[in-house]
Write an enzyme that holds these catalytic residues in place. Structure first.
Site, PDB file in Angstrom:
ATOM      1  N   TYR A 257      27.483  43.217  50.787  1.00 38.23           N
ATOM      2  CA  TYR A 257      28.049  42.649  52.014  1.00 38.23           C
ATOM      3  C   TYR A 257      26.949  42.498  53.082  1.00 38.23           C
ATOM      4  CZ  TYR A 257      32.789  43.315  50.147  1.00 38.23           C
ATOM      5  OH  TYR A 257      33.940  43.238  49.399  1.00 38.23           O
TER       6      TYR A 257
ATOM      7  N   GLN B 130      43.913  45.821  36.252  1.00 39.07           N
ATOM      8  CA  GLN B 130      44.921  44.763  36.124  1.00 39.07           C
ATOM      9  C   GLN B 130      45.840  44.620  37.330  1.00 39.07           C
ATOM     10  OE1 GLN B 130      45.454  45.535  31.596  1.00 39.07           O
ATOM     11  NE2 GLN B 130      47.027  44.098  32.168  1.00 39.07           N
TER      12      GLN B 130
ATOM     13  N   ARG C   2      28.050  54.065  53.805  1.00 38.12           N
ATOM     14  CA  ARG C   2      28.076  53.792  52.360  1.00 38.12           C
ATOM     15  C   ARG C   2      26.849  52.972  52.005  1.00 38.12           C
ATOM     16  NH1 ARG C   2      32.968  51.620  48.769  1.00 38.12           N
ATOM     17  NH2 ARG C   2      31.937  51.715  46.750  1.00 38.12           N
TER      18      ARG C   2
ATOM     19  N   GLU D   5      27.533  47.015  48.169  1.00 38.11           N
ATOM     20  CA  GLU D   5      28.255  45.969  47.439  1.00 38.11           C
ATOM     21  C   GLU D   5      27.819  44.549  47.799  1.00 38.11           C
ATOM     22  OE1 GLU D   5      29.584  48.842  47.231  1.00 38.11           O
ATOM     23  OE2 GLU D   5      30.755  48.900  45.403  1.00 38.11           O
TER      24      GLU D   5
ATOM     25  N   HIS E 234      28.541  42.463  44.575  1.00 34.37           N
ATOM     26  CA  HIS E 234      29.623  41.710  43.920  1.00 34.37           C
ATOM     27  C   HIS E 234      29.078  40.639  42.977  1.00 34.37           C
ATOM     28  CE1 HIS E 234      32.905  43.773  45.627  1.00 34.37           C
ATOM     29  NE2 HIS E 234      32.654  43.429  46.869  1.00 34.37           N
TER      30      HIS E 234
HETATM   31 FE1  SF4 Z   1      43.801  49.887  38.825  1.00 34.57          FE
HETATM   32 FE2  SF4 Z   1      45.810  51.439  38.035  1.00 34.57          FE
HETATM   33 FE3  SF4 Z   1      44.363  50.088  36.220  1.00 34.57          FE
HETATM   34 FE4  SF4 Z   1      43.337  52.185  37.559  1.00 34.57          FE
HETATM   35  S1  SF4 Z   1      45.040  52.217  36.089  1.00 34.57           S
HETATM   36  S2  SF4 Z   1      42.332  50.246  37.215  1.00 34.57           S
HETATM   37  S3  SF4 Z   1      44.253  51.934  39.563  1.00 34.57           S
HETATM   38  S4  SF4 Z   1      45.673  49.218  37.797  1.00 34.57           S
END
Ligand code: SF4
Ligand code: NAP
Length: 682
Positions: free
Chosen positions: A171, A344, A219, A169, A257
């Site tokens: 880092y 979200q 990773r 990612e 990122h």
């Molecule tokens: Fe995040 Fe839940 Fe949306 Fe999946 S469904 S991307 S875990 S908020």
């Protein structure tokens, strides 16, 4: 159907180093922000224990800094002292008590750090961080390696089963692996061997000090997706060196990122990046883990059964449903609450300094709060009017709590606004949410009345104990001369397929729905989203410029803009750049994709009239005519709550939730959270 016949590969056991796991699932690392809250460790323990109980074979924590320079910000998790290790003990204890295993991720954020102390391989800043890192001296790099090892030892002291060394990612470790941000001329720069030395020494010394019992995962950045990133042969050489240095297992990551390619947003086809894990698996003898956009057991099964990887990593899907594995194992995959890759409530919350939760599962990250809610045991008769996101969440939660629930929906299907979202190209994951609610409605015995619009008098005479009004929103019609012209189409009619748009289109309103409509108009047949087919993946890679050939630096090639056949202009009155209301971690990809397909945007608009010539407006005061065939109205919504007024006029109590209560900034996140909480309070 019996589990083992449905997902035999996914649910088979595997031995990694000295540890045998009951199945092939890994709950991958993700930042939760829970540690910063009051009772942070207790919250994390409850959060991870839920996932272990639900069958996740192995869990990786969010990243812990091994020294102060490694921190992303001043409040980030750190594991530097024995006291900090002892404070973490409840986490592995809770996971072990729940039958799971957990390892701690050791993370140095390097030049992504937001503190004044940020360091890197060189003093080359990241394009997404205006701070310039201080280049570490050779002695400081060796000391940092020692800090990694000490952090791993502290993780074992705390009771974890091992560690994951975060080498992807973009880092700190990645900042050494490629010349893009490493111009050192000491033992850690220049040749490939030197650039890989940091990673290899961390793994070698960690294995030496921790002994064979500790689970050691590395990773790797399987695909950097940045200019000047590693070609595949270098990545493979690193994987082989990591194996030789003593790692038990290699996990994969995709895209730094700062990459311009979306790797986890909903537009990414399911399991699109599995080829990257397969490439490494062919080159090493230890198990390899596939990751990114694996959100259902069918996809996971296919990856393991095909031999592309030995395990699958899922982080967000375990946020969405702690019981993912148990449900798959019981042959009930249709009851899984699927992660829709919206970001979200997980990533977007973290990016705005709020502790992560999940849009489809409000309990995620709030386990203590939900478990400590005082719940009534009295059985009530409950009416929920409206089967959109808020009404559905309320109805199924209330029924699950033992109440007798009647759910009324005026339409012929459940889902409300969710049905519009799922029509948008790339947002097909919303199908899973509607499927989940359909299954839950049946499972919990909710009495569903479709095509039913009960009046206030009818509800009053039925003498329900509680009436919940979740009647949603209605589209706002702006006062523009000619709004009734034949060219004008509402977004709901368009997305529901009841009306069509012509070749040249103006969209009034540049909120989330205006952008979704632009995507709908400019992405005919180019949908990727939930589709894991080879054609969808190839089309996605072509559009975003991902090269799967082995010797291409960073795995990038030129992007090819798909043909659209339409001219679309997206308009808003505000003078600012459109798209500011879009999700932080998905909006950029939506905007970039639309820009590629030729979307034109205009801000500072005032609309004058719509007639046969098109849309007449002023842009920053200057008169302008858009000669369009169709004007789509996406000007927001108003609450539809007349039923509540009628009930109150009859002196019948009701509670109004979701868009019916407050239309502005309504999304499925608020609707599901509110619906769930109101049901728990009955
Ligand atoms: Fe995040 Fe839940 Fe949306 Fe999946 S469904 S991307 S875990 S908020
Ligand atoms: P919204 O975000 O409120 O946007 C409405 C748009 O219409 C704004 O651009 C506004 O901009 C314009 N507008 C408002 N009143 C107007 C009027 N009277 N005349 C002309 N233009 C007017 O609403 P939405 O786009 O319908 O989205 C609804 C909800 O769903 C939002 O909460 C949104 O976040 C969510 N959603 C999000 C996404 C996503 O993030 N991808 C996708 C879909 C929906 P001006 O006032 O500047 O003109």
């Amino acid at each position: 159907m019996n589990s083992t016949t449905q997902f035999p590969a996914l649910l088979s056991s595997i031995t990694i180093g000295s540890h045998t796991l009951p199945n092939r699932t890994l709950m991958g690392s993700m930042h939760t922000g829970l540690e910063a809250l009051d009772r942070g460790v207790e919250r994390l323990a409850a959060f991870y224990a839920d996932r272990a109980r639900g069958g996740a074979a192995l869990i990786v924590t969010g990243g812990f800094a091994m020294n102060l320079e490694a921190l992303l910000d001043e409040h980030g998790p750190q594991l530097i002292t024995p006291e900090q290790a002892d404070a973490l003990r409840p986490i592995p204890q809770a996971v072990h008590a729940a039958g799971g295993k957990i390892i701690l991720q050791v993370l140095h954020t390097g030049r992504y750090g937001k503190t004044a102390r940020l360091v890197g391989a060189s003093n080359i800043p990241s394009p997404i961080n205006r701070r310039v890192p201080r280049a570490l001296s050779t002695a400081e790099v060796w000391q940092t390696i020692e800090d990694y090892v000490r952090c791993a030892e502290l993780a074992m002291r705390a009771g974890f089963d091992g560690v994951e060394v975060m080498g992807s990612e973009g880092y700190f470790i990645n900042q050494f692996t490629v010349p893009r941000c490493n111009n050192r001329d000491d033992a850690f720069g220049g040749s490939q061997e030197n650039r890989h030395r940091l990673a290899v020494e961390i793994v070698r010394r960690t294995r030496e000090r921790l002994g064979p019992q500790a689970l050691l995962m590395y990773r790797i950045s399987a695909l950097d997706l940045v200019e000047g990133g590693a070609p595949a042969h270098e990545t493979i050489a690193l994987a082989q060196a990591i194996e030789a240095a003593g790692a038990d297992v290699i996990n994969t990551g995709f895209g730094w990122h700062e990459a311009r390619v979306p790797t986890i947003a909903y537009v990414v086809p399911r399991a699109a990046f599995r080829f990257g894990a397969a490439r490494i698996k062919r080159a090493v003898g230890i198990p390899v883990i596939a990751s990114n956009r694996i959100n259902m057991p069918e996809v996971a099964e296919d990856i393991i059964a095909s031999g592309d990887a030995d395990m699958v990593s899922m982080a967000r899907p375990f946020l969405a449903d702690a019981d993912f594995v148990r449900k798959a194992a019981e042959g009930r995959p249709d009851t899984i609450n699927t992660c829709i890759a919206c970001n979200q409530a997980c990533l977007d919350y973290i990016f705005t300094n709020r502790p992560a939760t999940c849009l489809v599962n409000p309990r995620a990250g709030r386990e203590l709060e939900f478990d400590e809610m005082p719940l009534s045991t009295a059985k009530r008769r409950v009416a929920v009017v409206g089967a959109g996101a808020a009404g559905l969440a309320c109805a199924v939660t209330a029924a699950e709590r033992g109440h007798d629930v009647s759910l009324y929906e005026a339409g012929s299907d459940i889902g409300g606004q969710l049905n519009l979202a799922r029509a948008v190209p790339g947002k097909q994951e919303f199908d899973e949410l509607v499927r989940y609610f359909n299954v839950r409605v049946k499972q919990e015995g909710v009495q569903l009345h479709l095509g039913s619009r009960p009046g206030a008098a009818e509800l009053a005479s039925a003498r329900f104990d509680r009436i919940i009004v979740a009647t949603g929103v209605r589209a706002r019609t702006p006062q523009i001369a000619g709004i009734g012209h034949a060219k004008v189409v509402g977004y709901a009619d368009l997305l529901a397929g009841r009306k069509q748009a012509g070749r040249r289109v103006a969209i009034i309103g540049a909120g989330g729905i205006g952008f979704d409509v632009a995507e709908y108009l400019l992405n005919d047949g180019g949908a990727h989203g939930a589709n894991p087919s080879e054609a969808a993946v190839a089309s996605f890679f072509s559009e975003w410029g991902v090269d799967t050939a082995p010797d291409v630096a960073g795995g990038l090639k030129a992007q090819v803009a798909p043909e659209t056949g339409r001219e679309v202009t997206l308009l808003q009155r505000k003078p600012e750049k459109p798209g500011r209301s879009l999700g932080l971690s998905t909006g950029w990809a939506l905007r970039a994709g639309l820009e590629q397909r030729g979307l034109r945007t205009l801000s500072g608009c005032s609309y004058e009239r719509i007639d046969d010539d098109g849309l007449h407006l002023r842009v920053n005061g200057e008169p302008c005519l858009l000669d369009v065939d169709t004007v789509v109205i996406c000007a927001g919504q108003d609450s539809e709550n007349s039923l509540a007024g009628e009930l109150r006029a009859l002196r019948v109590d009701c509670e109004v939730i979701g868009g019916a209560q407050h239309a502005a900034e309504l999304d499925a996140l608020r609707a599901i959270d509110q619906g769930t909480r109101v049901a728990l309070a009955i």
